[in-house]
Design a protein around this motif. Sequence first.
Motif, mmCIF file in Angstrom:
data_model
loop_
_atom_site.group_PDB
_atom_site.id
_atom_site.type_symbol
_atom_site.label_atom_id
_atom_site.label_comp_id
_atom_site.label_asym_id
_atom_site.label_seq_id
_atom_site.Cartn_x
_atom_site.Cartn_y
_atom_site.Cartn_z
ATOM 1 N N PRO A 1 0.794 -1.237 0.000
ATOM 2 C CA PRO A 1 0.000 0.000 0.000
ATOM 3 C C PRO A 1 0.822 1.280 0.000
ATOM 4 C CG PRO A 1 -0.131 -1.133 2.121
ATOM 5 C CD PRO A 1 0.525 -2.069 1.180
ATOM 6 N N ASP A 2 1.926 1.308 0.747
ATOM 7 C CA ASP A 2 2.733 2.530 0.815
ATOM 8 C C ASP A 2 3.407 2.819 -0.522
ATOM 9 O OD1 ASP A 2 2.068 2.860 3.509
ATOM 10 O OD2 ASP A 2 3.803 1.712 4.192
ATOM 11 N N GLN A 3 3.995 1.793 -1.118
ATOM 12 C CA GLN A 3 4.661 1.992 -2.408
ATOM 13 C C GLN A 3 3.658 2.375 -3.487
ATOM 14 O OE1 GLN A 3 7.820 2.213 -3.046
ATOM 15 N NE2 GLN A 3 7.503 2.551 -5.240
ATOM 16 N N GLN A 4 2.491 1.749 -3.474
ATOM 17 C CA GLN A 4 1.492 2.061 -4.493
ATOM 18 C C GLN A 4 0.950 3.474 -4.329
ATOM 19 O OE1 GLN A 4 0.846 0.347 -7.213
ATOM 20 N NE2 GLN A 4 -0.504 2.023 -7.860
ATOM 21 N N ALA A 5 0.806 3.930 -3.087
ATOM 22 C CA ALA A 5 0.353 5.305 -2.851
ATOM 23 C C ALA A 5 1.373 6.296 -3.410
ATOM 24 C CB ALA A 5 0.143 5.543 -1.359
ATOM 25 N N PHE A 6 2.654 6.016 -3.172
ATOM 26 C CA PHE A 6 3.713 6.884 -3.686
ATOM 27 C C PHE A 6 3.721 6.870 -5.215
ATOM 28 C CE2 PHE A 6 8.141 7.873 -4.833
ATOM 29 C CZ PHE A 6 8.339 9.029 -4.104
ATOM 30 N N GLN B 1 -3.288 24.155 -6.234
ATOM 31 C CA GLN B 1 -3.507 23.775 -4.838
ATOM 32 C C GLN B 1 -3.559 22.260 -4.671
ATOM 33 O OE1 GLN B 1 -3.407 25.715 -2.183
ATOM 34 N NE2 GLN B 1 -3.008 27.485 -3.500
ATOM 35 N N LEU B 2 -4.041 21.556 -5.679
ATOM 36 C CA LEU B 2 -4.076 20.095 -5.606
ATOM 37 C C LEU B 2 -2.668 19.529 -5.701
ATOM 38 C CD1 LEU B 2 -5.523 17.396 -5.522
ATOM 39 C CD2 LEU B 2 -5.796 17.535 -8.016
ATOM 40 N N THR B 3 -1.857 20.054 -6.612
ATOM 41 C CA THR B 3 -0.471 19.598 -6.720
ATOM 42 C C THR B 3 0.253 19.790 -5.404
ATOM 43 O OG1 THR B 3 -0.471 20.278 -9.045
ATOM 44 C CG2 THR B 3 1.658 19.802 -8.046
ATOM 45 N N SER B 4 0.065 20.945 -4.798
ATOM 46 C CA SER B 4 0.673 21.229 -3.508
ATOM 47 C C SER B 4 0.229 20.214 -2.445
ATOM 48 C CB SER B 4 0.299 22.651 -3.070
ATOM 49 O OG SER B 4 0.793 22.924 -1.779
ATOM 50 N N ALA B 5 -1.068 19.908 -2.430
ATOM 51 C CA ALA B 5 -1.603 18.952 -1.459
ATOM 52 C C ALA B 5 -1.060 17.542 -1.689
ATOM 53 C CB ALA B 5 -3.131 18.945 -1.520
ATOM 54 N N LEU B 6 -0.863 17.164 -2.934
ATOM 55 C CA LEU B 6 -0.328 15.835 -3.239
ATOM 56 C C LEU B 6 1.088 15.673 -2.699
ATOM 57 C CD1 LEU B 6 -1.669 15.352 -6.879
ATOM 58 C CD2 LEU B 6 -2.220 13.912 -4.903
ATOM 59 N N TYR B 7 1.911 16.700 -2.819
ATOM 60 C CA TYR B 7 3.268 16.623 -2.278
ATOM 61 C C TYR B 7 3.242 16.511 -0.751
ATOM 62 C CZ TYR B 7 4.923 17.958 -6.918
ATOM 63 O OH TYR B 7 5.187 17.991 -8.270
ATOM 64 N N ARG B 8 2.352 17.272 -0.119
ATOM 65 C CA ARG B 8 2.250 17.189 1.347
ATOM 66 C C ARG B 8 1.707 15.830 1.785
ATOM 67 N NH1 ARG B 8 -1.428 21.737 2.969
ATOM 68 N NH2 ARG B 8 -1.899 21.993 0.755
ATOM 69 N N ALA B 9 0.831 15.244 0.970
ATOM 70 C CA ALA B 9 0.328 13.907 1.270
ATOM 71 C C ALA B 9 1.446 12.874 1.138
ATOM 72 C CB ALA B 9 -0.824 13.563 0.341
ATOM 73 N N ALA B 10 2.277 13.025 0.129
ATOM 74 C CA ALA B 10 3.370 12.081 -0.095
ATOM 75 C C ALA B 10 4.336 12.053 1.082
ATOM 76 C CB ALA B 10 4.113 12.446 -1.379
ATOM 77 N N ALA B 11 4.544 13.201 1.699
ATOM 78 C CA ALA B 11 5.468 13.276 2.842
ATOM 79 C C ALA B 11 4.987 12.451 4.023
ATOM 80 C CB ALA B 11 5.664 14.736 3.251
ATOM 81 N N LYS B 12 3.711 12.106 4.056
ATOM 82 C CA LYS B 12 3.145 11.332 5.160
ATOM 83 C C LYS B 12 3.251 9.814 4.926
ATOM 84 C CE LYS B 12 -0.283 14.970 6.077
ATOM 85 N NZ LYS B 12 0.087 15.298 7.472
ATOM 86 N N ILE B 13 3.713 9.408 3.752
ATOM 87 C CA ILE B 13 3.845 7.985 3.443
ATOM 88 C C ILE B 13 5.115 7.440 4.086
ATOM 89 C CG2 ILE B 13 4.107 6.289 1.587
ATOM 90 C CD1 ILE B 13 2.655 8.255 -0.259
ATOM 91 N N PRO B 14 5.032 6.350 4.842
ATOM 92 C CA PRO B 14 6.233 5.766 5.450
ATOM 93 C C PRO B 14 7.283 5.421 4.397
ATOM 94 C CG PRO B 14 4.262 4.786 6.395
ATOM 95 C CD PRO B 14 3.802 5.632 5.241
ATOM 96 N N GLY B 15 8.535 5.721 4.705
ATOM 97 C CA GLY B 15 9.628 5.387 3.801
ATOM 98 C C GLY B 15 10.015 6.484 2.836
ATOM 99 N N VAL B 16 9.250 7.559 2.782
ATOM 100 C CA VAL B 16 9.581 8.666 1.888
ATOM 101 C C VAL B 16 10.763 9.450 2.464
ATOM 102 C CG1 VAL B 16 8.758 10.852 0.919
ATOM 103 C CG2 VAL B 16 7.292 8.829 0.891
ATOM 104 N N MET B 17 11.666 9.850 1.594
ATOM 105 C CA MET B 17 12.900 10.510 2.033
ATOM 106 C C MET B 17 13.304 11.616 1.068
ATOM 107 S SD MET B 17 15.571 7.500 0.850
ATOM 108 C CE MET B 17 14.489 6.186 1.424
ATOM 109 N N VAL B 18 14.352 12.320 1.437
ATOM 110 C CA VAL B 18 14.943 13.360 0.595
ATOM 111 C C VAL B 18 16.284 12.858 0.062
ATOM 112 C CG1 VAL B 18 15.919 15.688 0.524
ATOM 113 C CG2 VAL B 18 13.860 15.250 1.846
ATOM 114 N N VAL B 19 16.512 13.046 -1.233
ATOM 115 C CA VAL B 19 17.819 12.801 -1.840
ATOM 116 C C VAL B 19 18.335 14.157 -2.279
ATOM 117 C CG1 VAL B 19 19.095 11.633 -3.674
ATOM 118 C CG2 VAL B 19 17.145 10.497 -2.598
ATOM 119 N N GLU B 20 19.448 14.575 -1.713
ATOM 120 C CA GLU B 20 19.877 15.959 -1.872
ATOM 121 C C GLU B 20 20.439 16.293 -3.242
ATOM 122 O OE1 GLU B 20 22.501 16.920 1.309
ATOM 123 O OE2 GLU B 20 20.923 16.824 2.848
ATOM 124 N N LYS B 21 20.911 15.273 -3.983
ATOM 125 C CA LYS B 21 21.487 15.565 -5.293
ATOM 126 C C LYS B 21 21.163 14.449 -6.270
ATOM 127 C CE LYS B 21 25.788 17.026 -7.546
ATOM 128 N NZ LYS B 21 27.244 17.265 -7.370
#
Length: 381
Positions: free
Chosen positions: A263-268, A283-303
């Motif tokens: 479920p987490d991978q499919q949501a992402f 506003q929807l695009t903005s909300a989708l990014y904020r929703a993605a941040a709540k999915i377990p395992g999501v991270m930042v890659v700096e480069k």
Amino acid sequence: MNRTPWRRRREPLDLAELAELAGLLPAPGDPVLPHGRMTTLEEHLMNEIQQAQARKAAETEPQSAGRIPSRSSGRPFRGGRRLALIGAAVAVAVLAGVAGAAQFTGQDTVEAAGSPEGSVPASVVQAGQGTTQGLSNTVALISGAAAREKLPEPKPGQFIYIKSQVSWLTESEDANGKSETYVQKLHPRQAWMSPDGRKGWLIEPGNGTTSREGLTLDVKGEALKEGPRLGAPSYDYLKKLTTDPDELLKKIYKETKGQGNGPDQQAFTTIGDLVREQVMPAQLTSALYRAAAKIPGVMVVEKTTDAVGRQGIAIARTDEYSGDRTEWIFDSKTFSYLGERTVQMRDRSGIKAGTVTGHTAITERAVVDGMKELPGSRNKI
């Protein structure tokens, strides 16, 4: 012209001679692959088939998106409306390798599948380590930039136009288990879609998907009756969605239940497919990014780098099952969306860790007045 060499016809042997010759010859070899190798191929093939079935269930008929698929990988594409046909391409290549086991050209030799046409060796990169530190701040910057973006709203009779550069994984494997991983040459992709999602057109000859004239993405039959949904959205459908991140994520989990690799991978993946090849309310695009941040395992890659070499920062997640990491790439200064990259993070099924199995770069988004019309011109392709 007959290319078969002429041979003198021999008299037939009697049974006694045949038996004598049979005793002199070694027992015939077994052309079946070793059990371990066959198991690996079956696992890889079934994974790709399952992903392709998940996309098919979400699409019913081919439509534009963004695996775009396949990922991949892969992906891939790896639900969503993308027409990359990644899973099918990989599955066909693997099957070609298995079938080659019975195509003996001489003693102890087999005929390899060979390099897929129009492909180049896959690049292997040193993928940067992801981190959850700074995730909330980074997503805040990205979602803020998305909310401020001024995007045209398509009207009835107009078409959303998306131009991109894309490349996806193909694989060649012979019957001995020796495999080579290739990617399609980077090639252009152009997609048009009506606001109601019923009419569309795709031109992507570099993928072997379409001719230079392209193919229709018009929705027909049962898909037309079913109407737009998360796996096959339209602009008119998307603009009615909630912009509350929690409610949005809840809806995504509910509608994609049982799809993909968890479920987490499919949501992402679903969110990635929505933002990749689409124009939607800011506003929807903005909300989708904020929703993605709540999915377990999501991270930042700096480069990281998109398909045309633009460097940026990424929001990413690694698929626990397949081991590939999907990165949504954003400009490091403006935080605008650039594209997507998929990297294999561990060795699996003949694909080395660090192999880039998918690459996209969005180069233009616009609204045009007609099908196959280019921005700023009344001329059609």
